[in-house]
Design a protein around this motif. Structure first.
Motif, PDB file in Angstrom:
ATOM      1  N   GLY A 196       0.716   0.676  -0.024  1.00  0.00           N
ATOM      2  CA  GLY A 196       1.010  -0.508  -0.825  1.00  0.00           C
ATOM      3  C   GLY A 196       1.955  -0.259  -1.982  1.00  0.00           C
ATOM      4  O   GLY A 196       2.719   0.704  -2.005  1.00  0.00           O
ATOM      5  N   LYS A 197       1.859  -1.137  -2.957  1.00  0.00           N
ATOM      6  CA  LYS A 197       2.725  -1.084  -4.136  1.00  0.00           C
ATOM      7  C   LYS A 197       1.876  -0.974  -5.390  1.00  0.00           C
ATOM      8  O   LYS A 197       0.967  -1.780  -5.613  1.00  0.00           O
ATOM      9  CB  LYS A 197       3.590  -2.352  -4.198  1.00  0.00           C
ATOM     10  N   PHE A 198       2.151   0.043  -6.184  1.00  0.00           N
ATOM     11  CA  PHE A 198       1.489   0.185  -7.488  1.00  0.00           C
ATOM     12  C   PHE A 198       2.284  -0.601  -8.516  1.00  0.00           C
ATOM     13  O   PHE A 198       3.513  -0.546  -8.545  1.00  0.00           O
ATOM     14  CB  PHE A 198       1.437   1.657  -7.894  1.00  0.00           C
ATOM     15  N   GLU A 199       1.568  -1.332  -9.391  1.00  0.00           N
ATOM     16  CA  GLU A 199       2.231  -2.061 -10.474  1.00  0.00           C
ATOM     17  C   GLU A 199       1.512  -1.795 -11.792  1.00  0.00           C
ATOM     18  O   GLU A 199       0.283  -1.709 -11.831  1.00  0.00           O
ATOM     19  CB  GLU A 199       2.240  -3.568 -10.178  1.00  0.00           C
ATOM     20  N   LYS A 200       2.300  -1.666 -12.824  1.00  0.00           N
ATOM     21  CA  LYS A 200       1.743  -1.412 -14.155  1.00  0.00           C
ATOM     22  C   LYS A 200       0.745  -2.505 -14.540  1.00  0.00           C
ATOM     23  O   LYS A 200       0.958  -3.687 -14.255  1.00  0.00           O
ATOM     24  CB  LYS A 200       2.885  -1.372 -15.179  1.00  0.00           C
ATOM     25  N   ASP A 201      -0.349  -2.100 -15.171  1.00  0.00           N
ATOM     26  CA  ASP A 201      -1.414  -2.992 -15.653  1.00  0.00           C
ATOM     27  C   ASP A 201      -2.264  -3.595 -14.536  1.00  0.00           C
ATOM     28  O   ASP A 201      -3.080  -4.484 -14.792  1.00  0.00           O
ATOM     29  CB  ASP A 201      -0.858  -4.118 -16.540  1.00  0.00           C
ATOM     30  N   MET A 202      -2.087  -3.128 -13.293  1.00  0.00           N
ATOM     31  CA  MET A 202      -2.918  -3.678 -12.215  1.00  0.00           C
ATOM     32  C   MET A 202      -4.364  -3.181 -12.390  1.00  0.00           C
ATOM     33  O   MET A 202      -4.613  -2.130 -12.994  1.00  0.00           O
ATOM     34  CB  MET A 202      -2.366  -3.283 -10.839  1.00  0.00           C
ATOM     35  N   THR A 203      -5.302  -3.948 -11.883  1.00  0.00           N
ATOM     36  CA  THR A 203      -6.714  -3.580 -11.912  1.00  0.00           C
ATOM     37  C   THR A 203      -7.115  -3.110 -10.521  1.00  0.00           C
ATOM     38  O   THR A 203      -6.814  -3.770  -9.521  1.00  0.00           O
ATOM     39  CB  THR A 203      -7.579  -4.778 -12.340  1.00  0.00           C
ATOM     40  N   VAL A 204      -7.768  -1.940 -10.457  1.00  0.00           N
ATOM     41  CA  VAL A 204      -8.155  -1.367  -9.163  1.00  0.00           C
ATOM     42  C   VAL A 204      -9.644  -1.033  -9.167  1.00  0.00           C
ATOM     43  O   VAL A 204     -10.277  -0.975 -10.219  1.00  0.00           O
ATOM     44  CB  VAL A 204      -7.345  -0.085  -8.860  1.00  0.00           C
TER      45      VAL A 204
END
Length: 540
Positions: A326-334
Protein backbone atom coordinates in the motif's frame (compact mmCIF):
# COMPACT_ATOMS: atom_id res chain seq x y z
CA UNK A 1 -9.73 -1.55 -14.10
CA UNK A 2 -7.35 -0.56 -11.30
CA UNK A 3 -8.28 2.59 -9.40
CA UNK A 4 -6.12 5.73 -9.47
CA UNK A 5 -4.51 4.90 -6.09
CA UNK A 6 -3.77 1.33 -7.24
CA UNK A 7 -2.06 2.65 -10.40
CA UNK A 8 -0.07 5.10 -8.26
CA UNK A 9 1.10 2.28 -5.98
CA UNK A 10 2.00 0.02 -8.93
CA UNK A 11 4.08 2.74 -10.61
CA UNK A 12 5.86 3.60 -7.33
CA UNK A 13 6.73 -0.06 -6.60
CA UNK A 14 8.19 -0.52 -10.11
CA UNK A 15 10.66 2.30 -9.37
CA UNK A 16 11.79 0.91 -5.99
CA UNK A 17 14.99 -1.05 -5.55
CA UNK A 18 15.97 -2.21 -2.08
CA UNK A 19 19.21 -4.00 -1.20
CA UNK A 20 21.62 -4.83 1.62
CA UNK A 21 25.40 -5.07 1.28
CA UNK A 22 27.03 -8.06 2.97
CA UNK A 23 30.73 -8.80 3.37
CA UNK A 24 33.57 -9.90 5.61
CA UNK A 25 35.17 -7.05 7.61
CA UNK A 26 37.68 -4.97 5.61
CA UNK A 27 36.37 -6.04 2.19
CA UNK A 28 35.48 -2.38 1.58
CA UNK A 29 31.74 -2.36 2.25
CA UNK A 30 31.47 1.13 3.74
CA UNK A 31 33.70 2.48 0.95
CA UNK A 32 31.44 0.93 -1.71
CA UNK A 33 28.40 2.37 0.06
CA UNK A 34 29.95 5.84 -0.06
CA UNK A 35 30.73 5.52 -3.77
CA UNK A 36 27.19 4.39 -4.60
CA UNK A 37 25.96 7.51 -2.79
CA UNK A 38 28.46 9.60 -4.74
CA UNK A 39 27.24 8.27 -8.10
CA UNK A 40 23.63 8.51 -6.97
CA UNK A 41 24.18 12.24 -6.34
CA UNK A 42 23.32 11.81 -2.66
CA UNK A 43 26.71 13.18 -1.57
CA UNK A 44 29.15 15.42 -3.44
CA UNK A 45 32.38 14.00 -2.06
CA UNK A 46 32.94 10.48 -0.79
CA UNK A 47 34.33 10.14 2.72
CA UNK A 48 37.16 7.97 3.87
CA UNK A 49 36.31 5.25 6.37
CA UNK A 50 39.40 5.90 8.48
CA UNK A 51 39.20 9.64 8.03
CA UNK A 52 42.21 11.90 7.91
CA UNK A 53 41.73 15.30 9.45
CA UNK A 54 41.14 16.95 6.10
CA UNK A 55 38.74 14.31 4.78
CA UNK A 56 35.04 13.74 5.39
CA UNK A 57 34.07 10.75 7.50
CA UNK A 58 31.93 8.05 5.95
CA UNK A 59 28.23 8.98 5.78
CA UNK A 60 27.02 5.54 6.85
CA UNK A 61 29.28 5.38 9.94
CA UNK A 62 27.50 7.95 12.13
CA UNK A 63 28.00 6.52 15.64
CA UNK A 64 30.93 8.09 17.55
CA UNK A 65 32.60 4.73 18.13
CA UNK A 66 32.38 3.94 14.39
CA UNK A 67 34.15 7.20 13.56
CA UNK A 68 36.90 6.48 16.11
CA UNK A 69 37.59 2.90 15.04
CA UNK A 70 36.83 3.12 11.32
CA UNK A 71 34.41 0.16 11.41
CA UNK A 72 30.67 -0.27 10.96
CA UNK A 73 28.97 -1.52 14.13
CA UNK A 74 25.34 -0.71 13.44
CA UNK A 75 23.06 -1.01 10.40
CA UNK A 76 22.02 2.18 8.67
CA UNK A 77 19.55 3.01 5.91
CA UNK A 78 20.47 5.33 3.06
CA UNK A 79 17.79 6.43 0.62
CA UNK A 80 18.53 8.23 -2.62
CA UNK A 81 17.33 8.60 -6.19
CA UNK A 82 19.25 7.58 -9.29
CA UNK A 83 17.73 8.31 -12.68
CA UNK A 84 14.12 7.07 -12.37
CA UNK A 85 14.75 4.77 -9.41
CA UNK A 86 14.17 5.25 -5.68
CA UNK A 87 16.91 3.29 -3.93
CA UNK A 88 16.86 2.02 -0.34
CA UNK A 89 20.39 0.91 0.57
CA UNK A 90 20.66 -1.06 3.82
CA UNK A 91 24.25 -0.83 5.06
CA UNK A 92 25.07 -3.65 7.49
CA UNK A 93 27.95 -4.19 9.93
CA UNK A 94 30.66 -6.44 8.48
CA UNK A 95 32.08 -7.30 11.91
CA UNK A 96 30.94 -10.78 13.01
CA UNK A 97 30.18 -9.51 16.52
CA UNK A 98 27.21 -7.65 15.02
CA UNK A 99 25.91 -10.37 12.71
CA UNK A 100 22.52 -10.41 14.45
CA UNK A 101 21.93 -6.78 13.41
CA UNK A 102 22.77 -7.89 9.86
CA UNK A 103 20.31 -10.83 10.04
CA UNK A 104 17.52 -8.45 11.06
CA UNK A 105 18.38 -6.02 8.29
CA UNK A 106 18.34 -8.78 5.68
CA UNK A 107 14.72 -9.44 6.70
CA UNK A 108 13.91 -6.02 5.21
CA UNK A 109 15.92 -6.47 1.98
CA UNK A 110 14.79 -7.60 -1.48
CA UNK A 111 18.31 -8.10 -2.88
CA UNK A 112 21.80 -8.63 -1.46
CA UNK A 113 25.10 -7.34 -2.78
CA UNK A 114 27.94 -9.67 -1.76
CA UNK A 115 31.24 -7.80 -1.61
CA UNK A 116 34.45 -9.83 -2.01
CA UNK A 117 38.07 -8.80 -1.63
CA UNK A 118 39.86 -9.77 -4.89
CA UNK A 119 42.93 -10.97 -2.99
CA UNK A 120 41.09 -13.01 -0.34
CA UNK A 121 38.04 -14.39 -2.15
CA UNK A 122 35.31 -15.90 0.00
CA UNK A 123 35.85 -15.35 3.73
CA UNK A 124 34.07 -16.88 6.78
CA UNK A 125 31.65 -14.03 7.52
CA UNK A 126 30.69 -13.75 3.84
CA UNK A 127 29.88 -17.46 3.75
CA UNK A 128 27.78 -17.19 6.92
CA UNK A 129 25.80 -14.21 5.60
CA UNK A 130 25.37 -15.89 2.22
CA UNK A 131 23.59 -18.76 3.99
CA UNK A 132 21.18 -16.27 5.58
CA UNK A 133 20.50 -14.79 2.13
CA UNK A 134 19.91 -18.28 0.76
CA UNK A 135 17.43 -19.05 3.56
CA UNK A 136 15.55 -15.87 2.65
CA UNK A 137 15.74 -16.61 -1.07
CA UNK A 138 17.39 -13.26 -1.82
CA UNK A 139 18.93 -12.59 -5.25
CA UNK A 140 22.69 -12.10 -4.80
CA UNK A 141 24.86 -9.72 -6.83
CA UNK A 142 28.64 -10.02 -6.40
CA UNK A 143 31.08 -7.10 -6.52
CA UNK A 144 34.74 -8.19 -6.55
CA UNK A 145 36.53 -5.24 -4.95
CA UNK A 146 40.12 -3.95 -4.73
CA UNK A 147 41.11 -4.80 -8.31
CA UNK A 148 43.57 -1.90 -8.10
CA UNK A 149 45.67 -4.08 -5.76
CA UNK A 150 47.37 -7.43 -6.40
CA UNK A 151 44.77 -10.20 -6.18
CA UNK A 152 43.71 -13.64 -7.37
CA UNK A 153 42.90 -14.49 -10.98
CA UNK A 154 39.29 -13.52 -11.86
CA UNK A 155 38.51 -16.96 -13.34
CA UNK A 156 39.73 -18.56 -10.10
CA UNK A 157 37.36 -16.34 -8.07
CA UNK A 158 34.40 -17.31 -10.29
CA UNK A 159 35.27 -20.99 -9.81
CA UNK A 160 35.47 -20.57 -6.02
CA UNK A 161 31.98 -19.00 -5.87
CA UNK A 162 30.54 -21.79 -8.04
CA UNK A 163 32.22 -24.61 -6.10
CA UNK A 164 31.83 -23.34 -2.53
CA UNK A 165 28.45 -21.59 -2.69
CA UNK A 166 26.80 -23.71 -5.38
CA UNK A 167 25.90 -20.60 -7.39
CA UNK A 168 26.12 -20.25 -11.13
CA UNK A 169 28.08 -17.14 -12.12
CA UNK A 170 27.77 -14.64 -14.94
CA UNK A 171 30.46 -11.97 -15.33
CA UNK A 172 28.61 -8.78 -16.31
CA UNK A 173 31.92 -6.95 -16.64
CA UNK A 174 35.49 -8.19 -16.84
CA UNK A 175 38.66 -6.58 -15.47
CA UNK A 176 41.53 -5.51 -17.71
CA UNK A 177 44.69 -5.92 -15.68
CA UNK A 178 45.10 -5.93 -11.91
CA UNK A 179 46.98 -3.95 -9.26
CA UNK A 180 49.07 -1.13 -10.74
CA UNK A 181 48.18 -2.41 -14.23
CA UNK A 182 44.41 -2.26 -13.65
CA UNK A 183 43.16 -0.18 -16.57
CA UNK A 184 39.40 -0.61 -16.37
CA UNK A 185 36.67 -3.09 -17.20
CA UNK A 186 34.91 -4.50 -20.23
CA UNK A 187 31.11 -4.28 -20.06
CA UNK A 188 29.47 -7.32 -21.67
CA UNK A 189 26.13 -5.47 -21.55
CA UNK A 190 27.44 -2.61 -23.67
CA UNK A 191 30.17 -4.52 -25.55
CA UNK A 192 32.49 -1.65 -24.65
CA UNK A 193 35.69 -1.13 -22.69
CA UNK A 194 35.63 1.48 -19.91
CA UNK A 195 39.11 2.84 -19.24
CA UNK A 196 39.36 4.83 -16.01
CA UNK A 197 41.47 7.75 -14.94
CA UNK A 198 42.65 7.54 -11.32
CA UNK A 199 41.53 10.28 -8.93
CA UNK A 200 42.89 11.19 -5.49
CA UNK A 201 41.37 8.65 -3.05
CA UNK A 202 38.39 8.32 -5.38
CA UNK A 203 36.64 11.23 -3.69
CA UNK A 204 35.19 12.45 -7.02
CA UNK A 205 33.47 10.51 -9.78
CA UNK A 206 36.00 8.73 -12.01
CA UNK A 207 36.68 10.08 -15.49
CA UNK A 208 36.56 7.39 -18.15
CA UNK A 209 37.06 6.72 -21.86
CA UNK A 210 34.59 4.33 -23.48
CA UNK A 211 35.81 2.34 -26.48
CA UNK A 212 33.62 -0.09 -28.40
CA UNK A 213 34.99 -3.60 -28.86
CA UNK A 214 36.72 -3.82 -32.25
CA UNK A 215 37.74 -0.16 -32.31
CA UNK A 216 41.43 -0.02 -33.43
CA UNK A 217 42.07 2.67 -30.77
CA UNK A 218 42.04 -0.09 -28.11
CA UNK A 219 45.62 -1.01 -28.97
CA UNK A 220 46.72 2.59 -28.37
CA UNK A 221 45.40 2.46 -24.79
CA UNK A 222 46.32 -1.09 -23.77
CA UNK A 223 49.66 -2.86 -23.65
CA UNK A 224 49.80 -5.79 -26.04
CA UNK A 225 50.10 -8.39 -23.26
CA UNK A 226 47.06 -6.98 -21.36
CA UNK A 227 45.00 -6.82 -24.55
CA UNK A 228 45.70 -10.44 -25.53
CA UNK A 229 45.07 -11.68 -21.97
CA UNK A 230 41.72 -9.86 -22.00
CA UNK A 231 40.76 -11.38 -25.40
CA UNK A 232 41.70 -14.87 -24.19
CA UNK A 233 39.62 -14.50 -20.98
CA UNK A 234 36.66 -13.22 -22.98
CA UNK A 235 36.76 -16.24 -25.31
CA UNK A 236 36.76 -18.59 -22.29
CA UNK A 237 33.77 -16.74 -20.78
CA UNK A 238 31.79 -16.84 -24.02
CA UNK A 239 32.51 -20.52 -24.68
CA UNK A 240 32.38 -22.07 -21.21
CA UNK A 241 30.39 -19.62 -19.06
CA UNK A 242 26.64 -19.70 -18.42
CA UNK A 243 24.30 -17.26 -20.14
CA UNK A 244 22.64 -14.63 -17.99
CA UNK A 245 19.26 -15.91 -16.77
CA UNK A 246 17.35 -13.33 -14.71
CA UNK A 247 14.86 -15.94 -13.49
CA UNK A 248 17.74 -17.87 -11.93
CA UNK A 249 19.22 -14.62 -10.56
CA UNK A 250 15.90 -13.72 -8.90
CA UNK A 251 15.62 -17.25 -7.48
CA UNK A 252 19.07 -16.89 -5.85
CA UNK A 253 20.64 -19.60 -8.08
CA UNK A 254 22.88 -17.40 -10.23
CA UNK A 255 24.94 -14.37 -9.24
CA UNK A 256 25.87 -11.59 -11.70
CA UNK A 257 29.51 -10.64 -11.03
CA UNK A 258 31.12 -7.21 -11.32
CA UNK A 259 34.77 -6.29 -10.93
CA UNK A 260 36.10 -2.95 -9.79
CA UNK A 261 37.67 -0.83 -7.09
CA UNK A 262 35.41 1.10 -4.74
CA UNK A 263 38.36 3.12 -3.44
CA UNK A 264 39.21 4.52 -6.89
CA UNK A 265 35.61 4.33 -8.25
CA UNK A 266 36.55 1.89 -11.04
CA UNK A 267 33.40 0.02 -12.10
CA UNK A 268 31.06 1.45 -9.45
CA UNK A 269 28.71 3.28 -11.85
CA UNK A 270 28.64 0.30 -14.23
CA UNK A 271 27.64 -1.92 -11.31
CA UNK A 272 24.90 0.48 -10.16
CA UNK A 273 23.33 0.78 -13.61
CA UNK A 274 23.34 -2.99 -14.28
CA UNK A 275 22.08 -3.75 -10.77
CA UNK A 276 19.07 -1.45 -11.20
CA UNK A 277 18.21 -3.21 -14.46
CA UNK A 278 18.63 -6.76 -13.11
CA UNK A 279 17.52 -6.44 -9.47
CA UNK A 280 14.24 -7.72 -8.11
CA UNK A 281 11.61 -5.09 -7.44
CA UNK A 282 9.82 -5.31 -4.05
CA UNK A 283 8.10 -8.68 -3.80
CA UNK A 284 5.19 -10.14 -1.85
CA UNK A 285 5.84 -11.10 1.80
CA UNK A 286 4.49 -13.97 3.83
CA UNK A 287 2.00 -12.98 6.54
CA UNK A 288 -0.66 -14.54 8.75
CA UNK A 289 -3.17 -14.00 5.88
CA UNK A 290 -0.88 -15.35 3.14
CA UNK A 291 1.56 -13.68 0.74
CA UNK A 292 0.72 -10.00 0.22
CA UNK A 293 2.00 -8.23 -2.90
CA UNK A 294 3.36 -4.68 -2.38
CA UNK A 295 0.63 -3.39 -4.70
CA UNK A 296 -2.05 -4.52 -2.18
CA UNK A 297 -3.98 -1.27 -1.58
CA UNK A 298 -4.00 -1.31 2.24
CA UNK A 299 -0.86 -0.09 4.05
CA UNK A 300 1.22 -2.54 6.12
CA UNK A 301 4.81 -2.78 7.32
CA UNK A 302 7.03 -4.34 9.97
CA UNK A 303 9.67 -3.07 12.40
CA UNK A 304 13.08 -4.65 11.77
CA UNK A 305 15.31 -2.36 13.81
CA UNK A 306 15.15 0.10 16.71
CA UNK A 307 17.83 2.69 17.38
CA UNK A 308 18.17 4.95 20.42
CA UNK A 309 19.99 8.30 20.43
CA UNK A 310 20.66 8.74 16.71
CA UNK A 311 20.39 12.43 17.55
CA UNK A 312 22.10 12.77 20.97
CA UNK A 313 20.72 16.31 21.42
CA UNK A 314 17.15 15.04 21.47
CA UNK A 315 17.62 11.56 23.03
CA UNK A 316 15.35 10.19 20.33
CA UNK A 317 14.32 6.61 19.63
CA UNK A 318 13.64 5.58 16.05
CA UNK A 319 11.84 2.51 14.72
CA UNK A 320 12.98 1.40 11.25
CA UNK A 321 9.92 0.18 9.34
CA UNK A 322 9.96 -1.70 6.06
CA UNK A 323 6.87 -0.68 4.07
CA UNK A 324 5.42 -3.91 2.65
CA UNK A 325 2.13 -2.96 0.99
CA UNK A 326 0.00 0.00 0.00
CA UNK A 327 0.81 3.65 0.50
CA UNK A 328 2.13 5.17 3.71
CA UNK A 329 0.99 8.74 4.44
CA UNK A 330 2.12 11.12 7.13
CA UNK A 331 -0.23 11.35 10.15
CA UNK A 332 -2.12 8.19 9.15
CA UNK A 333 -3.57 6.05 11.95
CA UNK A 334 -2.68 2.34 11.90
CA UNK A 335 -3.36 -0.76 13.98
CA UNK A 336 -0.53 -2.28 16.03
CA UNK A 337 -0.83 -6.07 15.69
CA UNK A 338 0.88 -7.04 18.96
CA UNK A 339 -0.98 -4.69 21.30
CA UNK A 340 -4.23 -4.24 19.35
CA UNK A 341 -3.94 -0.47 19.85
CA UNK A 342 -4.20 2.23 17.21
CA UNK A 343 -1.15 4.42 16.63
CA UNK A 344 -0.93 7.77 14.84
CA UNK A 345 2.21 7.92 12.70
CA UNK A 346 3.20 11.55 12.96
CA UNK A 347 6.77 12.76 12.22
CA UNK A 348 7.73 10.02 9.71
CA UNK A 349 11.27 10.42 8.42
CA UNK A 350 13.31 9.60 5.37
CA UNK A 351 16.52 8.06 6.71
CA UNK A 352 19.98 8.91 5.48
CA UNK A 353 22.29 7.42 8.12
CA UNK A 354 22.15 9.91 11.02
CA UNK A 355 20.48 12.60 8.92
CA UNK A 356 16.74 12.60 8.47
CA UNK A 357 14.14 14.59 6.59
CA UNK A 358 10.38 14.62 7.00
CA UNK A 359 8.43 12.67 4.39
CA UNK A 360 4.80 12.77 3.32
CA UNK A 361 4.47 9.33 1.70
CA UNK A 362 6.21 5.99 1.08
CA UNK A 363 5.51 2.77 -0.83
CA UNK A 364 6.39 -0.94 -0.81
CA UNK A 365 10.17 -1.40 -0.64
CA UNK A 366 10.80 1.88 1.19
CA UNK A 367 12.23 2.05 4.69
CA UNK A 368 10.96 4.84 6.94
CA UNK A 369 11.87 6.03 10.40
CA UNK A 370 9.12 6.46 13.00
CA UNK A 371 9.40 8.16 16.38
CA UNK A 372 9.24 5.39 18.98
CA UNK A 373 8.10 6.41 22.46
CA UNK A 374 8.38 2.80 23.69
CA UNK A 375 5.51 1.61 21.46
CA UNK A 376 7.39 -0.65 19.04
CA UNK A 377 9.44 -3.84 19.43
CA UNK A 378 11.53 -5.61 16.78
CA UNK A 379 9.26 -7.79 14.64
CA UNK A 380 6.09 -5.72 15.23
CA UNK A 381 3.57 -5.39 12.39
CA UNK A 382 1.52 -2.25 11.73
CA UNK A 383 -1.34 -2.29 9.25
CA UNK A 384 -4.63 -0.89 7.98
CA UNK A 385 -7.64 -2.97 7.02
CA UNK A 386 -7.69 -6.73 7.69
CA UNK A 387 -5.66 -7.82 10.74
CA UNK A 388 -2.35 -9.41 9.81
CA UNK A 389 1.14 -10.13 11.15
CA UNK A 390 4.36 -10.65 9.22
CA UNK A 391 6.79 -13.38 10.18
CA UNK A 392 8.86 -12.46 13.23
CA UNK A 393 12.62 -12.00 13.43
CA UNK A 394 14.50 -14.62 15.46
CA UNK A 395 17.34 -14.16 17.98
CA UNK A 396 20.44 -16.34 17.55
CA UNK A 397 22.54 -18.10 20.17
CA UNK A 398 25.04 -15.79 21.91
CA UNK A 399 28.49 -17.09 22.84
CA UNK A 400 29.66 -14.72 25.61
CA UNK A 401 27.88 -13.76 28.83
CA UNK A 402 28.61 -11.16 31.48
CA UNK A 403 26.78 -9.40 34.31
CA UNK A 404 26.72 -5.63 33.75
CA UNK A 405 26.88 -3.70 37.01
CA UNK A 406 26.20 -0.10 37.99
CA UNK A 407 28.73 0.84 40.71
CA UNK A 408 27.08 4.24 41.31
CA UNK A 409 23.65 3.99 43.07
CA UNK A 410 22.86 7.64 42.25
CA UNK A 411 22.81 6.66 38.54
CA UNK A 412 20.17 3.93 39.05
CA UNK A 413 17.51 5.54 36.83
CA UNK A 414 19.94 6.31 34.00
CA UNK A 415 21.31 2.76 34.20
CA UNK A 416 17.83 1.24 34.00
CA UNK A 417 16.85 3.50 31.10
CA UNK A 418 20.02 2.71 29.16
CA UNK A 419 19.63 -1.06 29.59
CA UNK A 420 15.95 -0.90 28.62
CA UNK A 421 16.57 1.12 25.45
CA UNK A 422 19.61 -0.87 24.31
CA UNK A 423 17.65 -4.07 24.92
CA UNK A 424 14.70 -2.78 22.89
CA UNK A 425 16.83 -1.90 19.91
CA UNK A 426 18.51 -5.33 19.95
CA UNK A 427 22.04 -3.92 20.30
CA UNK A 428 22.67 -6.93 22.49
CA UNK A 429 20.59 -9.71 24.03
CA UNK A 430 19.84 -9.24 27.72
CA UNK A 431 18.98 -12.06 30.10
CA UNK A 432 18.29 -12.25 33.84
CA UNK A 433 19.14 -14.68 36.60
CA UNK A 434 16.32 -16.80 38.02
CA UNK A 435 17.77 -16.01 41.46
CA UNK A 436 15.80 -13.02 42.81
CA UNK A 437 18.87 -11.85 44.75
CA UNK A 438 20.83 -11.35 41.51
CA UNK A 439 19.23 -8.29 39.95
CA UNK A 440 22.06 -7.30 37.58
CA UNK A 441 21.24 -7.86 33.87
CA UNK A 442 23.27 -10.45 31.97
CA UNK A 443 24.62 -9.22 28.63
CA UNK A 444 24.60 -12.03 26.06
CA UNK A 445 26.81 -11.31 23.04
CA UNK A 446 28.22 -12.91 19.92
CA UNK A 447 31.59 -11.25 20.48
CA UNK A 448 33.64 -9.07 22.83
CA UNK A 449 33.13 -5.92 20.76
CA UNK A 450 29.42 -5.93 21.59
CA UNK A 451 30.29 -5.59 25.30
CA UNK A 452 32.61 -2.69 24.53
CA UNK A 453 29.92 -0.92 22.49
CA UNK A 454 27.34 -1.30 25.28
CA UNK A 455 29.75 0.14 27.87
CA UNK A 456 30.76 2.95 25.51
CA UNK A 457 27.13 3.86 24.79
CA UNK A 458 26.06 3.59 28.44
CA UNK A 459 28.72 6.18 29.28
CA UNK A 460 28.43 8.49 26.24
CA UNK A 461 24.62 8.40 25.84
CA UNK A 462 23.37 7.83 29.41
CA UNK A 463 26.26 9.11 31.54
CA UNK A 464 26.69 5.80 33.40
CA UNK A 465 30.03 4.12 34.13
CA UNK A 466 29.58 0.32 34.20
CA UNK A 467 31.64 -2.74 35.10
CA UNK A 468 31.42 -6.27 33.71
CA UNK A 469 31.62 -9.60 35.54
CA UNK A 470 32.18 -12.38 32.96
CA UNK A 471 30.28 -15.66 33.26
CA UNK A 472 32.00 -18.95 32.25
CA UNK A 473 29.48 -20.00 29.56
CA UNK A 474 29.72 -20.19 25.77
CA UNK A 475 26.40 -21.67 24.56
CA UNK A 476 22.73 -20.76 25.03
CA UNK A 477 19.76 -22.97 24.22
CA UNK A 478 16.07 -22.04 24.48
CA UNK A 479 13.74 -24.63 25.98
CA UNK A 480 10.88 -25.47 23.65
CA UNK A 481 7.77 -25.95 25.75
CA UNK A 482 8.84 -23.28 28.25
CA UNK A 483 8.95 -23.54 32.01
CA UNK A 484 6.53 -26.48 32.23
CA UNK A 485 8.83 -28.63 30.03
CA UNK A 486 11.78 -27.64 32.22
CA UNK A 487 9.93 -28.56 35.44
CA UNK A 488 9.03 -32.00 34.04
CA UNK A 489 12.72 -32.67 33.28
CA UNK A 490 13.63 -32.28 36.98
CA UNK A 491 17.17 -31.48 38.09
CA UNK A 492 19.63 -30.76 35.26
CA UNK A 493 23.41 -30.81 35.68
CA UNK A 494 26.15 -29.04 33.67
CA UNK A 495 24.03 -25.93 33.05
CA UNK A 496 22.37 -22.92 34.67
CA UNK A 497 18.94 -21.58 33.84
CA UNK A 498 18.32 -17.90 33.06
CA UNK A 499 15.40 -16.08 31.47
CA UNK A 500 15.41 -13.95 28.32
CA UNK A 501 13.71 -10.60 27.55
CA UNK A 502 10.36 -12.32 27.30
CA UNK A 503 10.79 -14.30 30.54
CA UNK A 504 11.37 -17.57 28.65
CA UNK A 505 13.79 -20.22 30.00
CA UNK A 506 17.29 -20.39 28.50
CA UNK A 507 19.94 -22.93 29.47
CA UNK A 508 23.58 -21.76 29.48
CA UNK A 509 26.39 -24.29 28.94
CA UNK A 510 30.13 -23.98 29.46
CA UNK A 511 30.91 -25.98 26.34
CA UNK A 512 29.56 -28.36 23.71
CA UNK A 513 30.31 -31.36 25.94
CA UNK A 514 27.95 -30.03 28.64
CA UNK A 515 25.20 -29.52 26.06
CA UNK A 516 25.57 -33.05 24.66
CA UNK A 517 25.52 -34.52 28.18
CA UNK A 518 22.19 -32.81 28.96
CA UNK A 519 20.76 -34.08 25.65
CA UNK A 520 21.76 -37.63 26.62
CA UNK A 521 20.41 -37.33 30.21
CA UNK A 522 17.17 -35.58 29.16
CA UNK A 523 16.17 -36.74 25.65
CA UNK A 524 12.64 -35.40 26.28
CA UNK A 525 13.98 -31.82 26.44
CA UNK A 526 13.72 -30.02 23.10
CA UNK A 527 16.45 -27.35 22.91
CA UNK A 528 16.87 -24.74 20.19
CA UNK A 529 19.83 -22.48 19.29
CA UNK A 530 17.41 -19.93 17.83
CA UNK A 531 14.96 -18.16 20.14
CA UNK A 532 11.25 -18.66 19.51
CA UNK A 533 10.19 -15.77 17.27
CA UNK A 534 8.87 -13.01 19.50
CA UNK A 535 5.85 -11.88 17.49
CA UNK A 536 2.83 -10.87 19.53
CA UNK A 537 4.81 -10.72 22.78
CA UNK A 538 6.10 -7.74 24.68
CA UNK A 539 9.44 -8.02 26.54
CA UNK A 540 9.14 -7.80 30.32
Amino acid sequence: MPSEIEREIQEAVQKRRNFAIISHPDAGKTTLTEKLLLYGGAIHQAGAVKARRDQRKATSDWMEMEKQRGISITSTVLQFEYRDFQINLLDTPGHQDFSEDTYRTLAAADNAVMLIDAAKGLEPQTRKLFEVCRLRGLPIFTFVNKMDRPGREPLELLDEIEQELGLKTYAVNWPIGMGDRFKGVYSRRQKAIHLFERRSHGSQQAQEDIIKLGDPKIEEYLEEELYYQFKEDLEILEELGDDLDLEEVHAGKMTPIFFGSAMTNFGVQLFLEAFLEYALRPEGRNSSVGVLDPTHPEFSGFVFKLQANMDPKHRDRVAFVRVCTGKFEKDMTVSHARTGKTVRLSRPQKLFAQDRASIEEAYGGDVIGLNNPGVFAIGDTIYNGQKLEYEGIPCFSPEMFSYIKNPNPSKFKQFQKGIKELREEGAIQIMYSTDDFKRDPILAAVGQLQFEVVQFRMLSEYGVETSLEPLPYSLARWVKGGWSALEKAGRIFNTITVKDNWGRPVLLFKNEWGLQQVKVDHPELNLDAIAPVGVGMEPE
